[in-house]
Design a protein around this motif. Structure first.
Motif, PDB file in Angstrom:
ATOM      1  N   ASP A  27     -22.899 -49.037-100.566  1.00 47.29           N
ATOM      2  CA  ASP A  27     -22.004 -48.319 -99.400  1.00 47.29           C
ATOM      3  C   ASP A  27     -21.075 -47.382-100.133  1.00 47.29           C
ATOM      4  O   ASP A  27     -20.435 -46.414 -99.589  1.00 47.29           O
ATOM      5  CB  ASP A  27     -21.257 -49.062 -98.659  1.00 47.29           C
ATOM      6  CG  ASP A  27     -20.321 -50.150 -99.666  1.00 47.29           C
ATOM      7  OD1 ASP A  27     -20.601 -50.084-101.015  1.00 47.29           O
ATOM      8  OD2 ASP A  27     -19.495 -50.939 -99.176  1.00 47.29           O
ATOM      9  N   SER A  28     -21.290 -46.940-101.675  1.00 48.10           N
ATOM     10  CA  SER A  28     -20.445 -46.188-102.233  1.00 48.10           C
ATOM     11  C   SER A  28     -21.243 -44.790-102.296  1.00 48.10           C
ATOM     12  O   SER A  28     -22.455 -44.720-102.430  1.00 48.10           O
ATOM     13  CB  SER A  28     -20.253 -46.517-103.602  1.00 48.10           C
ATOM     14  OG  SER A  28     -19.704 -45.395-104.466  1.00 48.10           O
ATOM     15  N   PRO A  29     -20.460 -43.733-101.875  1.00 46.35           N
ATOM     16  CA  PRO A  29     -21.255 -42.158-102.030  1.00 46.35           C
ATOM     17  C   PRO A  29     -21.633 -41.909-103.004  1.00 46.35           C
ATOM     18  O   PRO A  29     -22.752 -41.208-103.270  1.00 46.35           O
ATOM     19  CB  PRO A  29     -20.002 -41.484-101.586  1.00 46.35           C
ATOM     20  CG  PRO A  29     -18.936 -42.254-100.736  1.00 46.35           C
ATOM     21  CD  PRO A  29     -19.216 -43.823-101.440  1.00 46.35           C
ATOM     22  N   LYS A  32     -25.440 -42.233-104.240  1.00 50.04           N
ATOM     23  CA  LYS A  32     -26.606 -41.322-104.212  1.00 50.04           C
ATOM     24  C   LYS A  32     -27.005 -40.480-105.506  1.00 50.04           C
ATOM     25  O   LYS A  32     -28.055 -39.905-105.424  1.00 50.04           O
ATOM     26  CB  LYS A  32     -25.978 -40.294-103.279  1.00 50.04           C
ATOM     27  CG  LYS A  32     -25.955 -40.899-101.784  1.00 50.04           C
ATOM     28  CD  LYS A  32     -25.470 -39.823-100.881  1.00 50.04           C
ATOM     29  CE  LYS A  32     -25.022 -40.338 -99.658  1.00 50.04           C
ATOM     30  NZ  LYS A  32     -24.544 -39.352 -98.562  1.00 50.04           N
ATOM     31  N   ILE A  35     -22.697 -35.791-107.085  1.00 47.42           N
ATOM     32  CA  ILE A  35     -21.289 -35.577-106.353  1.00 47.42           C
ATOM     33  C   ILE A  35     -21.160 -34.138-106.554  1.00 47.42           C
ATOM     34  O   ILE A  35     -21.749 -33.254-107.452  1.00 47.42           O
ATOM     35  CB  ILE A  35     -20.496 -36.289-107.820  1.00 47.42           C
ATOM     36  CG1 ILE A  35     -19.065 -36.397-106.941  1.00 47.42           C
ATOM     37  CG2 ILE A  35     -20.107 -35.352-108.931  1.00 47.42           C
ATOM     38  CD1 ILE A  35     -18.181 -37.297-107.861  1.00 47.42           C
ATOM     39  N   THR A  70     -16.718 -34.516-102.881  1.00 45.06           N
ATOM     40  CA  THR A  70     -17.123 -35.938-102.229  1.00 45.06           C
ATOM     41  C   THR A  70     -16.092 -36.888-102.427  1.00 45.06           C
ATOM     42  O   THR A  70     -15.171 -37.091-103.078  1.00 45.06           O
ATOM     43  CB  THR A  70     -18.207 -36.447-103.497  1.00 45.06           C
ATOM     44  OG1 THR A  70     -19.183 -35.337-103.734  1.00 45.06           O
ATOM     45  CG2 THR A  70     -18.979 -37.860-102.754  1.00 45.06           C
ATOM     46  N   ASP A  71     -16.153 -37.441-101.048  1.00 45.21           N
ATOM     47  CA  ASP A  71     -14.811 -38.569-100.659  1.00 45.21           C
ATOM     48  C   ASP A  71     -15.515 -39.857-101.078  1.00 45.21           C
ATOM     49  O   ASP A  71     -16.212 -40.586-100.686  1.00 45.21           O
ATOM     50  CB  ASP A  71     -14.859 -38.526 -99.273  1.00 45.21           C
ATOM     51  CG  ASP A  71     -13.565 -39.484 -98.789  1.00 45.21           C
ATOM     52  OD1 ASP A  71     -12.661 -39.637 -99.718  1.00 45.21           O
ATOM     53  OD2 ASP A  71     -13.521 -39.588 -97.653  1.00 45.21           O
ATOM     54  N   PHE A  72     -14.595 -40.357-102.281  1.00 38.42           N
ATOM     55  CA  PHE A  72     -15.055 -41.769-102.745  1.00 38.42           C
ATOM     56  C   PHE A  72     -13.616 -42.188-103.398  1.00 38.42           C
ATOM     57  O   PHE A  72     -12.615 -41.556-103.624  1.00 38.42           O
ATOM     58  CB  PHE A  72     -16.290 -41.879-103.752  1.00 38.42           C
ATOM     59  CG  PHE A  72     -15.676 -41.175-105.078  1.00 38.42           C
ATOM     60  CD1 PHE A  72     -15.592 -41.729-106.089  1.00 38.42           C
ATOM     61  CD2 PHE A  72     -16.058 -39.487-105.089  1.00 38.42           C
ATOM     62  CE1 PHE A  72     -15.119 -41.123-107.212  1.00 38.42           C
ATOM     63  CE2 PHE A  72     -15.451 -39.041-106.197  1.00 38.42           C
ATOM     64  CZ  PHE A  72     -15.413 -39.819-107.363  1.00 38.42           C
TER      65      PHE A  72
END
Length: 252
Positions: A27-29, A32, A35, A70-72
Motif C-alpha cells: 500500500d506504499s506509493p 511501484k 518516485i 510523490t505523496d508518501f
C-alpha cells in the motif's frame, strides 16, 4: 495537498529506486519502484544555503522534501533509495558533471554514469523489510532490517546523546546494529537485542553481518574510479553525498 499542486507547476522526472520498491508494503506509493521529483529552482537554493538547516544537519532532507512530488511518508524511505534521489536531484539541478576535491586535488566525475547496485531478489520477501542471517561463528539466527530515514534520525540522536555523556567513547557501530537487528534466536525484545550487541556479539560475527547487510542493501553504487587534474587515476573511491554535493553551485 497545496504543496503538491505547487510542485507540479514545474517540469518533473521519474527516478527509479534501487530497491525497485520490493521492500515497501504493497500500500506504499514507493512499492511501484519509482518516485517523481521536480527540477530544482531558486527556492531549493535558498534551502541549501539556509544556515539553520545546515547547523541542524537537516538541509539535505529539507531539500528532498521540497523536490519530491510523490505523496508518501518520507520517514519510511530507505537510505539507499534516498541516495538515488539525491543523485538525480543533483543532475537535474546542476548537470551530470561534478567537480570536487580529492586529497587536495581537483577531480571530476560524470554522475550520469553511476549505476544501482545489483541485488539478489531471491533474498527479498516482497513487501517486507526483513532478512535472516545465521552468524557464522556463534551460529545465532539474526533477523534484521535495512535502515530508513526515520531509523537514521533516531540513531544520530542516540549517538549524540551518548557522546554528551562520554565524549571519548565511540558507539556508532554498536548503536547502528541495535537499530538494525530485529531479533536474536527468535527474541524480538529490545532489551535482548541490546544486551546481545553489548555483551555477546563477537567482533568477527559483527564484521560478517555488516558485510551481508551491505550485500543485500539496494543503493546507488558510489564506489567509483576518478581521474585527478594531474592525470592520476584513483580507483574505488567512495563518492561522498552531503551538503558539499550541492554547495559549490548553490553559492552562485
Amino acid at each position: 495537498m497545496e504543496e503538491t499542486k505547487n510542485k507540479t507547476k514545474f517540469p518533473s522526472e521519474e527516478v527509479t529506486l534501487p530497491s525497485k520498491g520490493l521492500l515497501y508494503p504493497e500500500d506504499s506509493p514507493l512499492s511501484k519502484g519509482v518516485i517523481e521529483i521536480k527540477y530544482m529552482t531558486a527556492k531549493e537554493e535558498d534551502i541549501l544555503t539556509n544556515q539553520n538547516f545546515i547547523k541542524k544537519g537537516t538541509v539535505i532532507d529539507k531539500l528532498l522534501q521540497s523536490l519530491i512530488i510523490t505523496d508518501f511518508d518520507y520517514n519510511k524511505i530507505l537510505v539507499g533509495d534516498k541516495n538515488a534521489i539525491l543523485v538525480a536531484a543533483r543532475i537535474l539541478g546542476y548537470g551530470a558533471s561534478y567537480d570536487f576535491k580529492w586529497d587536495g586535488k581537483e577531480a571530476n566525475i560524470d554522475l550520469s554514469e553511476l549505476e544501482d547496485k545489483e541485488i539478489d531478489e531471491s533474498l527479498i520477501t516482497e513487501g517486507k523489510n526483513e532478512f535472516e542471517y545465521e552468524l557464522p561463528f556463534s551460529k545465532k539466527l539474526i533477523t534484521f532490517k535495512l535502515l530508513c530515514h526515520e531509523d537514521d534520525t533516531k540513531i544520530a540522536n542516540e549517538i549524540k546523546g551518548l557522546k554528551k555523556i562520554n565524549k571519548n567513547v565511540n558507539v556508532d557501530s554498536t548503536t547502528r546494529l541495535k537499530h538494525i537487528i530485529l531479533s536474536v534466536d527468535g527474541d524480538y525484545t529490545k532489551k535482548a537485542i541490546r544486551n546481545f550487541v553489548d555483551d555477546e556479539l563477537l567482533a568477527r560475527d559483527a564484521r560478517e553481518l555488516r558485510k551481508y547487510i551491505l550485500l543485500v542493501s539496494p543503493d546507488v553504487d558510489l564506489n567509483v574510479d576518478i581521474t585527478l587534474d594531474d592525470g592520476e587515476v584513483i580507483e574505488d573511491v567512495t563518492l561522498p553525498i552531503d551538503i558539499n554535493f550541492f554547495w559549490p553551485d548553490a553559492q552562485i
